[in-house]
Design an enzyme around this catalytic site. Structure first.
Site, PDB file in Angstrom:
ATOM      1  N   HIS A 261       0.819  -1.370   0.103  1.00  0.00           N
ATOM      2  CA  HIS A 261       0.090   0.028   0.055  1.00  0.00           C
ATOM      3  C   HIS A 261       0.757   1.275  -0.220  1.00  0.00           C
ATOM      4  O   HIS A 261       0.304   2.231   0.211  1.00  0.00           O
ATOM      5  CB  HIS A 261      -1.148  -0.118   1.030  1.00  0.00           C
ATOM      6  CG  HIS A 261      -0.531   0.011   2.532  1.00  0.00           C
ATOM      7  ND1 HIS A 261      -0.934  -1.032   3.428  1.00  0.00           N
ATOM      8  CD2 HIS A 261       0.567   0.373   3.195  1.00  0.00           C
ATOM      9  CE1 HIS A 261      -0.415  -1.164   4.666  1.00  0.00           C
ATOM     10  NE2 HIS A 261       0.422  -0.103   4.443  1.00  0.00           N
ATOM     11  N   GLY A 294      -8.225  -2.704  10.382  1.00  0.00           N
ATOM     12  CA  GLY A 294      -8.529  -1.826  11.235  1.00  0.00           C
ATOM     13  C   GLY A 294      -7.396  -1.297  12.202  1.00  0.00           C
ATOM     14  O   GLY A 294      -6.174  -1.613  12.037  1.00  0.00           O
ATOM     15  N   HIS A 317      -6.307   1.680   2.635  1.00  0.00           N
ATOM     16  CA  HIS A 317      -5.365   0.641   3.170  1.00  0.00           C
ATOM     17  C   HIS A 317      -5.564   0.405   4.582  1.00  0.00           C
ATOM     18  O   HIS A 317      -4.724  -0.261   5.300  1.00  0.00           O
ATOM     19  CB  HIS A 317      -3.824   1.051   2.938  1.00  0.00           C
ATOM     20  CG  HIS A 317      -3.457   2.185   3.743  1.00  0.00           C
ATOM     21  ND1 HIS A 317      -3.975   3.396   4.167  1.00  0.00           N
ATOM     22  CD2 HIS A 317      -2.189   2.211   4.457  1.00  0.00           C
ATOM     23  CE1 HIS A 317      -3.373   3.984   5.083  1.00  0.00           C
ATOM     24  NE2 HIS A 317      -2.110   3.379   5.292  1.00  0.00           N
ATOM     25  N   GLY A 318      -6.622   1.105   5.486  1.00  0.00           N
ATOM     26  CA  GLY A 318      -6.795   0.870   6.690  1.00  0.00           C
ATOM     27  C   GLY A 318      -7.596   2.161   7.347  1.00  0.00           C
ATOM     28  O   GLY A 318      -8.200   2.414   6.562  1.00  0.00           O
TER      29      GLY A 318
END
Length: 389
Positions: A261, A294, A317-318
């Site tokens: 990412h 997460g 990406h999160g």
């Protein structure tokens, strides 16, 4: 999706004005094509926004790729079920993993183990083809392979919605990748000064395609991206070994996903070949598997890309930070961290306060914003968490 300007689109429903202004500044660079795309987890970054997809024609901004080149995720679905872990001392498993993998910034392997040897040989051959010596950046790079680092990097044992056991981890190209990135950022900045190029921010300095500096950057960037991928594979092999020992049964892999990412690739979008720098975003072409973690103590997701063309086939990406590390330390307490980690085996220390879930955007909100970017295949809930200080 919201169109903020002709060259800036956003999927983020939670975003502050400073982040938008930073992204707007990047989007005005003359080689952006067709537009910069902000992902739902977008937040303020160094030079360029974290959680942004930056397509460029004929140039690349090294700081827009990020200093942890190739940072990303790997997940492996095992044959084990929740019942196999029930009633067992998960602290023992966490400690086994912590002994098998060097954690924290500056920590390396004391020796090169058997699983790392072929990967190091592969990287040595790749470096020779790329015509550079990684040791010129980090003499100990071989011993870095199979090490986690710190910050938001982690190793987790998780359960999905069917109670299947997954191994999941997040890391990148470690010190060697960072030094490669820092070197080329400085080269781009030097060239900007040399050619009297005025930049809106020094970290938006760029390298021009067709020059020796650009060619060298691409060769070394690709090496660092591959180092990051193999680094995750090496750690995953060690986690699998420890989980197998813990359960007295070798791990059988049912599925493996490994994705970057922080990286750059040459791709075709809107009829034009461009360099796509994803700084905190993953590829999400139609059908491509991906991973969106997460924060510490919350859910993570195994996803499948939907190939959204306006998002340049990308997704978040999160969770994305809402509080800086220093602000989180001033805002939250060790007791709040303990409460957030209830039911999860982790190393109970105030070193992780800046990683508390409340310091990040709610992952459910991020995933709702990403509904037209990815489809959720599995929801993972962690039961063991390993981090470096």
């Amino acid at each position: 999706m919201q169109k903020l300007t002709e060259r800036l689109v956003s999927w983020a429903s939670l975003i502050d004005d400073k982040t938008i202004e930073q992204a707007r500044t990047s989007s005005r660079m003359p080689f952006i094509y067709p537009h910069l795309a902000l992902m739902p987890d977008a937040h303020l970054g160094l030079g360029a926004t974290v959680g942004s997809v930056i397509p460029t024609r004929g140039a690349i901004m090294p700081a827009a790729v990020g200093v942890d080149i190739g940072c990303g995720m790997i997940a492996v679905k095992t044959q084990f079920r929740a019942a196999d872990l029930a009633g067992r001392d998960l602290a023992e498993l966490r400690q086994q993993i912590e002994r098998a993998i060097p954690l924290s910034a500056g920590r390396d392997n004391r020796k090169i183990v058997a699983t790392a040897e072929p990967r190091i040989a592969e990287l040595e051959a790749l470096a020779e083809t790329a015509e550079f010596d990684p040791a010129s950046y980090a003499g100990h790079w071989r011993n870095q392979l199979g090490s986690l680092g710190s910050g938001n990097h982690f190793i987790e044992i998780s359960l999905d919605e069917n109670d299947d056991v997954w191994m999941f981890l997040h890391s990148g190209s470690r010190g060697v990748g960072n030094r490669i990135a820092q070197h080329h950022i400085k080269v781009a900045q030097r060239l900007a000064r040399q050619w009297w190029i005025e930049l809106p921010h020094p970290d938006l300095a760029y390298l021009v395609e067709g020059t020796p500096e650009f060619a060298r950057y691409i060769r070394e960037l690709r090496w660092a991206q591959h180092f990051a991928l193999l680094n995750r594979e090496e750690m995953m092999d060690r986690v699998a070994n420890q989980l197998g020992r813990f359960l007295d049964t070798p791990v059988e892999e049912r599925e493996r996903i490994n994705c970057h990412h922080n990286f750059t690739e040459s791709e075709r979008h809107f009829g034009t070949q461009v360099w796509v720098s994803r700084k905190g975003a993953i590829m999400a072409d139609a059908g491509r598997p991906g991973l969106i973690p997460g924060s510490m103590g919350t859910a993570s997701y195994v996803v499948e890309g939907r190939g959204n063309p306006v998002a340049l086939n990308s997704s978040p990406h999160g969770a994305g930070r809402e509080y800086s590390r220093s602000a989180a330390r001033k805002t939250f307490t060790h007791e709040q961290l303990r409460e957030a980690m209830t039911g999860i085996e982790y190393r109970d220390t105030d070193a992780f306060i800046d990683e508390i879930p409340q310091a990040y955007k709610p992952i459910d909100r991020v995933m709702a914003d990403a509904a037209d970017l990815v489809t959720i295949r599995h929801t993972l809930r962690q039961i063991v968490n390993v981090k470096g200080d």
